[in-house]
Design a protein around this motif. Structure first.
Motif, short mmCIF file in Angstrom:
data_model
loop_
_atom_site.label_atom_id
_atom_site.label_comp_id
_atom_site.label_asym_id
_atom_site.label_seq_id
_atom_site.Cartn_x
_atom_site.Cartn_y
_atom_site.Cartn_z
N GLU A 1 -9.67 -0.59 -8.02
CA GLU A 1 -9.57 -2.00 -7.57
C GLU A 1 -8.31 -2.64 -8.10
OE1 GLU A 1 -12.99 -0.27 -8.41
OE2 GLU A 1 -12.77 -1.85 -9.92
N LYS A 2 -7.90 -2.24 -9.31
CA LYS A 2 -6.73 -2.89 -9.90
C LYS A 2 -5.45 -2.32 -9.32
CE LYS A 2 -8.91 -5.57 -12.59
NZ LYS A 2 -9.83 -5.03 -13.58
N LEU A 3 -5.52 -1.12 -8.80
CA LEU A 3 -4.34 -0.48 -8.24
C LEU A 3 -4.12 -1.07 -6.86
CD1 LEU A 3 -2.67 1.68 -9.51
CD2 LEU A 3 -4.08 3.39 -8.43
N GLU A 4 -2.88 -1.19 -6.42
CA GLU A 4 -2.62 -1.79 -5.12
C GLU A 4 -3.20 -0.91 -4.03
OE1 GLU A 4 1.64 -1.79 -5.28
OE2 GLU A 4 1.63 -0.07 -3.94
N GLU A 5 -3.54 -1.58 -2.92
CA GLU A 5 -4.32 -0.92 -1.87
C GLU A 5 -3.65 0.31 -1.30
OE1 GLU A 5 -7.16 -4.18 -1.23
OE2 GLU A 5 -6.70 -2.91 0.49
N GLY A 6 -4.41 1.30 -1.08
CA GLY A 6 -3.91 2.43 -0.30
C GLY A 6 -2.93 3.31 -1.03
N LYS A 7 -2.79 3.11 -2.32
CA LYS A 7 -1.82 3.91 -3.03
C LYS A 7 -2.53 5.16 -3.54
CE LYS A 7 1.35 3.73 -6.85
NZ LYS A 7 2.74 3.35 -6.68
#
Lengths: 144, 429
Positions: A124-130
């Motif tokens: 969730e904390k990581l940017e989307e789709g990475k």
């Protein structure tokens, strides 16, 4: 070739039940050790080693703590023989580290800014789709 | 043969150590919370080959990590950013800046000469109290409009993108989604922009990007002044969220402003001056250089009033963007009267035109308001007609106003009257 035993004593009871699985895992590890490096990145060649190591430790941990199918004696014997990684299992007992991939990923000294590896960041904390494959063990996210 | 200066440690006193890099805003990126790594004597300067402190940071999400490429001494010699080698003030290549400001500092390029020069330059820089730009740049110069026009107004983050994935170009990239390099078509190798050399860019010699910029500048549209000398209105485009006061604040320096009108729907504005030369000055200074609130405004001349669709619409200075279709039912443009009818308001041509042809030429000049006070403005036409009548036909009785003749002429259309369209711009003398 049979794995080297660290003590001369015979293994405790229950060993015969887990021995086949452990043998399979051993064979897998040997295959990974002998795999050619072609087409892989330099760091990528080590990823299967870490993966299988995790799998072996996971098996022992599961049997004792989760399924409780082996007794303490056998568990201690496995740790003594280094079939399961004692330090890695110790981390799995902590909250938040239940699925930890390997010990390298929580070592701050291995990073530029004294942090943990990127695979420890929750999705969730990581940017989307990475999509991340951590450089140490190829883990795609082991937090939570 | 050249040995790396890093391995030759006998001249270690010459190695540069720095606290913070000299960087431009685009290289630093958009994130205010940067983590930067410092490595003492990590690399050789790409220009002078001396070991120096390298700084490495991430300029933002999905950007490659950037690091300083040249040492601080070299960057101060040319007043450029340590990573991208573009001018710190304008973000333009060294060649463009030097040509625009006519700077002719020569920095030696040969091996030994270069080392000697940088050594001395560094010693001098260490001694001076307040850091000064090197050489001719230190002279106080007027702001160059060439550079102002060529410089970007917003940071260009495409420079910080990751490099092209060479495996993808060959079709072999196995990393797929997680590949941090760009999966795009590589640039055309025939394009002159792909042969860039860091030394050439630094010294300002043979730089294809600079040459492209300079040729583009020469082809920039130049502002033509309209022949119609009465036009004092400037059309300002790209007016988004800019209010009248800001425009006034900028344009008052060229002369007295007659009016400022902002049209938010068209995102444009019209600035009308009282003096023609004020408007010309404003246009010359602001054309392609005007930036308000970070937005570059396009400045053009407003169209002269005779090009308007309909007459009799005061207030806007006579400039319209779109030509509207004539609305059915509204009266269309009234044609100008024929010469004969200019004075013949009441259809008395048959009786008086022959005798009055000579007189009429003189009486079309501006008439004083009639001695009779008009009851109200609505009756102005009638009172004016009295005035006309008194001049042209002193003997006969004024007949009632009749506009039933062909070729209707309204007094307001009379070109010599104040307030009619053609003389709109000449109010101030």
């Amino acid at each position: 070739m049979v794995k080297v035993r660290k003590t001369s004593k015979p293994p405790p009871d229950g060993w015969d039940l887990i021995e086949p699985t452990l043998d399979e895992l051993e064979a897998k590890m040997r295959e990974a050790e002998l795999a050619p490096h072609d087409g892989k990145r330099k760091v990528e060649t080590l990823w299967p080693i870490f993966k299988i190591h995790h799998q072996k430790s996971r098996y022992i941990y599961d049997l004792y703590y989760k399924r409780k199918t082996i007794n303490k004696e056998l568990y201690d014997y496995c740790l003594k023989q280094s079939i399961g990684d004692k330090n890695l299992i110790a981390q799995w007992k902590k909250q938040g580290y239940e699925n930890l991939c390997c010990l390298r990923c929580i070592q701050p000294r291995d990073t530029n800014f004294n942090k943990k590896c990127i695979c420890r960041v929750p999705k969730e904390k990581l940017e989307e789709g990475k999509v991340v494959e951590c450089v140490h063990c190829g883990c795609r996210g082991c937090s939570g | 043969m050249s040995i790396s200066l890093l391995s030759n440690t006998y001249n270690r006193q010459n190695w540069e150590d720095a606290e913070f890099p000299i960087l431009c805003q685009t290289c630093l990126g958009d994130n205010p919370y940067i983590r930067m790594m410092k490595e003492r004597y990590g690399q050789e300067c790409k220009i002078c080959n001396r070991p120096f402190t390298i700084f490495r940071w991430c300029p933002g999400a999905r950007m490659r990590f950037k690091k300083t490429e040249i040492c601080q001494t070299c960057s101060k010699l040319k007043n450029v950013c340590q990573t991208c080698l573009l001018d710190l003030e304008f973000g333009l290549p060294v060649q463009v800046r030097d040509e625009a400001l006519q700077i002719t500092d020569t920095i030696p390029k040969g091996q030994v000469n270069k080392e000697y020069f940088t050594q001395n330059a560094e010693a001098e820089m260490a001694l001076e109290q307040t850091p000064q730009p090197y050489g001719q740049l230190a002279k106080a110069q007027p702001p160059s409009d060439v550079l102002m026009k060529l410089a970007r107004s917003a940071p260009y983050y495409k420079r910080n993108q990751p490099h092209i994935c060479s495996f993808y170009v060959k079709g072999e990239c196995k990393r797929g989604e997680e590949c941090p390099y760009r999966h795009e078509k590589p640039t055309d190798p025939d394009d002159p922009l792909s042969n860039q050399n860091i030394r050439d860019r630094f010294y300002g010699v043979n730089d294809p990007v600079a040459e492209k910029l300079l040729s583009r500048y020469k082809e920039l549209p130049q502002l033509e002044t309209p022949e119609d000398k009465t036009v004092t209105t400037l059309y300002i485009g790209n007016v988004v969220d800019i209010d009248e006061q800001q425009l006034r604040d900028h344009f008052y320096q060229y002369g007295e402003i007659r009016s400022v009108t902002v049209v938010p729907k068209q995102s444009c504005a019209f600035v009308q001056f009282t003096q023609r030369d004020a408007a010309e000055e404003a246009a010359k200074e602001s054309f392609n250089t005007l930036v308000i609130d970070g937005k570059r405004l396009t400045v053009k001349w407003g169209k002269p009033p005779s090009a308007q669709g309909s007459s009799g619409r005061p207030g806007e200075g006579g400039v319209f963007e779109t030509n509207y279709e004539p609305v059915p039912g509204l009266p269309t443009v009234v044609p100008m009267p024929s010469n004969e009818l200019k004075t013949d308001f009441f259809g008395l041509s048959s009786s008086s035109s022959s005798s009055n042809v000579g007189v009429s030429a003189t009486t079309t000049s501006f008439l004083p308001p009639p001695p009779m006070p008009p009851p109200d403005l609505g009756d102005y036409t009638s009172s004016l007609s009295y005035g006309h009548m008194s001049m042209t036909n002193p003997s006969s009785m004024p007949p009632p106003l009749s506009s039933l003749r062909t070729g209707v002429h309204y007094p307001s259309q009379d070109p010599s009257r104040v307030g009619s369209t053609a003389s709109h711009g000449k109010a101030n003398e």
